[in-house]
Design a protein around this motif. Structure first.
Motif, mmCIF file in Angstrom:
data_model
loop_
_atom_site.group_PDB
_atom_site.id
_atom_site.type_symbol
_atom_site.label_atom_id
_atom_site.label_comp_id
_atom_site.label_asym_id
_atom_site.label_seq_id
_atom_site.Cartn_x
_atom_site.Cartn_y
_atom_site.Cartn_z
ATOM 1 N N LEU A 1 1.582 12.015 -16.378
ATOM 2 C CA LEU A 1 0.773 11.351 -16.601
ATOM 3 C C LEU A 1 -0.191 11.905 -18.097
ATOM 4 O O LEU A 1 0.381 12.713 -18.506
ATOM 5 C CB LEU A 1 0.422 12.583 -15.437
ATOM 6 C CG LEU A 1 0.010 12.989 -14.006
ATOM 7 C CD1 LEU A 1 -0.012 13.567 -13.212
ATOM 8 C CD2 LEU A 1 -1.472 11.809 -13.663
ATOM 9 N N GLU A 2 -0.956 11.107 -18.307
ATOM 10 C CA GLU A 2 -1.850 10.872 -19.565
ATOM 11 C C GLU A 2 -2.766 10.992 -18.939
ATOM 12 O O GLU A 2 -3.641 11.954 -18.158
ATOM 13 C CB GLU A 2 -1.359 9.642 -20.126
ATOM 14 C CG GLU A 2 -0.061 9.036 -20.075
ATOM 15 C CD GLU A 2 0.518 7.995 -20.582
ATOM 16 O OE1 GLU A 2 -1.024 6.885 -21.005
ATOM 17 O OE2 GLU A 2 0.856 6.936 -20.783
ATOM 18 N N LEU A 3 -3.683 11.629 -20.646
ATOM 19 C CA LEU A 3 -4.680 12.192 -20.434
ATOM 20 C C LEU A 3 -6.009 11.452 -20.251
ATOM 21 O O LEU A 3 -6.990 11.321 -19.396
ATOM 22 C CB LEU A 3 -5.437 12.810 -21.791
ATOM 23 C CG LEU A 3 -4.380 13.684 -22.862
ATOM 24 C CD1 LEU A 3 -5.535 13.894 -23.655
ATOM 25 C CD2 LEU A 3 -4.562 15.181 -22.373
ATOM 26 N N GLY A 4 -5.907 9.700 -19.971
ATOM 27 C CA GLY A 4 -6.381 8.817 -19.717
ATOM 28 C C GLY A 4 -5.933 8.409 -18.222
ATOM 29 O O GLY A 4 -7.263 7.995 -17.833
ATOM 30 N N ASP A 5 -4.873 9.531 -17.758
ATOM 31 C CA ASP A 5 -5.498 8.666 -15.690
ATOM 32 C C ASP A 5 -6.222 9.988 -15.926
ATOM 33 O O ASP A 5 -6.140 9.983 -14.311
ATOM 34 C CB ASP A 5 -4.237 9.629 -16.102
ATOM 35 C CG ASP A 5 -3.003 8.462 -16.291
ATOM 36 O OD1 ASP A 5 -1.620 9.271 -16.434
ATOM 37 O OD2 ASP A 5 -2.864 7.913 -16.470
ATOM 38 N N SER A 6 -7.016 11.041 -16.274
ATOM 39 C CA SER A 6 -8.062 11.738 -15.550
ATOM 40 C C SER A 6 -9.219 10.615 -15.356
ATOM 41 O O SER A 6 -10.105 10.022 -15.810
ATOM 42 C CB SER A 6 -8.491 12.492 -16.497
ATOM 43 O OG SER A 6 -7.750 13.657 -17.462
ATOM 44 N N ALA A 7 -9.253 11.275 -13.759
ATOM 45 C CA ALA A 7 -10.616 10.045 -13.098
ATOM 46 C C ALA A 7 -10.501 9.985 -11.650
ATOM 47 O O ALA A 7 -9.844 11.953 -10.956
ATOM 48 C CB ALA A 7 -9.775 8.902 -13.353
ATOM 49 N N VAL A 8 -11.538 10.083 -11.189
ATOM 50 C CA VAL A 8 -11.463 10.322 -9.631
ATOM 51 C C VAL A 8 -10.840 9.032 -9.146
ATOM 52 O O VAL A 8 -11.368 7.526 -8.629
ATOM 53 C CB VAL A 8 -13.301 10.151 -8.948
ATOM 54 C CG1 VAL A 8 -12.894 10.633 -7.696
ATOM 55 C CG2 VAL A 8 -13.438 11.656 -9.448
ATOM 56 N N TYR A 9 -9.392 9.185 -7.306
ATOM 57 C CA TYR A 9 -8.814 8.030 -7.307
ATOM 58 C C TYR A 9 -9.782 8.135 -5.257
ATOM 59 O O TYR A 9 -9.456 8.607 -5.261
ATOM 60 C CB TYR A 9 -7.676 7.872 -7.806
ATOM 61 C CG TYR A 9 -7.379 8.154 -8.853
ATOM 62 C CD1 TYR A 9 -7.068 9.320 -9.584
ATOM 63 C CD2 TYR A 9 -6.271 6.869 -9.152
ATOM 64 C CE1 TYR A 9 -6.624 8.981 -11.239
ATOM 65 C CE2 TYR A 9 -5.854 7.270 -10.819
ATOM 66 C CZ TYR A 9 -6.256 7.936 -11.872
ATOM 67 O OH TYR A 9 -5.819 8.021 -12.673
ATOM 68 N N PHE A 10 -9.745 6.732 -5.636
ATOM 69 C CA PHE A 10 -10.568 6.181 -4.092
ATOM 70 C C PHE A 10 -9.699 5.570 -3.176
ATOM 71 O O PHE A 10 -9.497 4.452 -3.846
ATOM 72 C CB PHE A 10 -12.029 5.226 -4.423
ATOM 73 C CG PHE A 10 -12.753 6.504 -4.696
ATOM 74 C CD1 PHE A 10 -13.521 7.115 -6.057
ATOM 75 C CD2 PHE A 10 -13.055 7.765 -3.435
ATOM 76 C CE1 PHE A 10 -14.229 7.092 -5.773
ATOM 77 C CE2 PHE A 10 -14.280 8.362 -3.706
ATOM 78 C CZ PHE A 10 -15.127 8.477 -5.084
ATOM 79 N N THR B 1 -7.541 15.500 -13.021
ATOM 80 C CA THR B 1 -7.511 16.204 -14.333
ATOM 81 C C THR B 1 -6.224 16.196 -15.307
ATOM 82 O O THR B 1 -5.458 16.929 -14.820
ATOM 83 C CB THR B 1 -8.790 17.587 -14.699
ATOM 84 O OG1 THR B 1 -9.883 16.939 -14.005
ATOM 85 C CG2 THR B 1 -8.986 18.238 -16.000
ATOM 86 N N VAL B 2 -6.390 15.723 -15.983
ATOM 87 C CA VAL B 2 -5.105 15.655 -16.593
ATOM 88 C C VAL B 2 -5.349 16.476 -17.826
ATOM 89 O O VAL B 2 -5.910 16.075 -18.565
ATOM 90 C CB VAL B 2 -4.246 14.231 -17.191
ATOM 91 C CG1 VAL B 2 -2.734 15.189 -18.299
ATOM 92 C CG2 VAL B 2 -3.966 13.663 -15.785
ATOM 93 N N GLN C 1 -0.909 19.307 -15.755
ATOM 94 C CA GLN C 1 -0.131 18.778 -17.620
ATOM 95 C C GLN C 1 -0.072 17.570 -17.953
ATOM 96 O O GLN C 1 0.525 17.440 -16.822
ATOM 97 C CB GLN C 1 0.636 20.256 -17.901
ATOM 98 C CG GLN C 1 -0.111 21.594 -17.731
ATOM 99 C CD GLN C 1 -1.014 22.381 -18.682
ATOM 100 O OE1 GLN C 1 -0.763 21.354 -19.467
ATOM 101 N NE2 GLN C 1 -1.610 22.997 -18.727
ATOM 102 N N MET C 2 0.041 16.962 -18.673
ATOM 103 C CA MET C 2 0.354 15.895 -19.060
ATOM 104 C C MET C 2 1.899 15.572 -19.297
ATOM 105 O O MET C 2 2.520 16.923 -19.569
ATOM 106 C CB MET C 2 -0.277 15.852 -20.696
ATOM 107 C CG MET C 2 -0.997 14.737 -21.702
ATOM 108 S SD MET C 2 -1.640 15.424 -22.789
ATOM 109 C CE MET C 2 0.295 14.199 -23.849
ATOM 110 N N GLY C 3 1.805 14.728 -18.432
ATOM 111 C CA GLY C 3 3.564 14.752 -18.233
ATOM 112 C C GLY C 3 3.850 14.768 -16.958
ATOM 113 O O GLY C 3 5.785 14.679 -16.986
#
Lengths: 110, 112
Positions: A81-90, A108-109, A14-16
């Motif tokens: 955590l923010e919505l825009g942090d959703s991504a794949v981290y390598f 996924t946030v 979740q966000m935050g």
């Protein structure tokens, strides 16, 4: 034997919230990187550590804090955590010109 | 500003056919150029690494070329296979810099 491993592979939160992603390499390299890959598949460097010391910080918000307890590990902690942090981290381990990437962590946030 | 442009953005070909992917860069001073293959859900895997003095480098059915004068590289895939379906990423590094410049990749789909 996996050269560069990341855990977890998937992370839904979740966000935050605050979360961490772990990275370990068994290649004996001194340099490790964190990358973020957005929804359009563009890879962008976030941090680089050499022998446990930060050498690159590419204008990443200070909510992101890498931590390297030893040369084989480079963990990524993310606060608030923010919505825009959703991504794949390598995570990647580097020797010379060669980079060895981990399998990625899909964050996924909600 | 260092940039890497790849074309086409996506490509669909039939199994057994050849194809060529392009990479143009403005990274300076040039140090090396790498092509990576990224399968869906996996991390990128290096295919070739080329320095200034190298014009051609092969890795099985993959052949990369480099023209340092025109700042262009190509990746040629011969006799494509279904397993070649992936994203192909061009990465260029500048001398004296730890920060590589990534292209946005070419998404290749090989159909039977």
């Amino acid at each position: 034997d996996t050269a560069v491993s990341q855990t977890p592979k998937y992370l839904v939160t979740q966000m935050g919230n605050d979360k961490s992603i772990k990275c370990e390499q068994n290649l004996g390299h001194d340099t490790m990187y964190w990358y973020k890959q957005d929804s359009k598949k563009f890879l962008k460097i976030m941090f680089s550590y050499n022998n446990k010391e930060l050498i690159i910080n590419e204008t990443v918000p200070n909510r992101f804090s890498p931590k390297s307890p030893d040369k084989a590990h480079l963990n990524l902690h993310i606060n608030s955590l923010e919505l825009g942090d959703s991504a794949v981290y390598f995570c990647a381990s580097v020797r010379g010109r060669e980079q060895f990437f981990g399998p990625g962590t899909r964050l996924t946030v909600l | 500003k260092n940039q890497v442009e790849q074309s086409p953005q996506s490509l669909i070909i039939l199994e057994g056919k050849n194809c060529t992917l392009q990479c143009n860069y403005t990274v300076s001073p040039f140090s090396n150029l790498r092509w990576y293959k990224q399968d869906t859900g996996r991390g990128p895997v290096s295919l070739t690494i080329m320095t200034f003095s190298e014009n051609t480098k092969s890795n099985g059915r993959y052949t990369a070329t480099l023209d340092a004068d025109t700042k262009q590289s190509s990746l040629h895939i011969t006799a494509s296979q279904l397993s070649d379906s992936a994203s192909y990423i061009c990465v260029v590094s500048a001398g004296g810099s730890y920060i590589p410049t990534f292209g946005r990749g070419t998404s290749l789909i090989v159909h039977p």
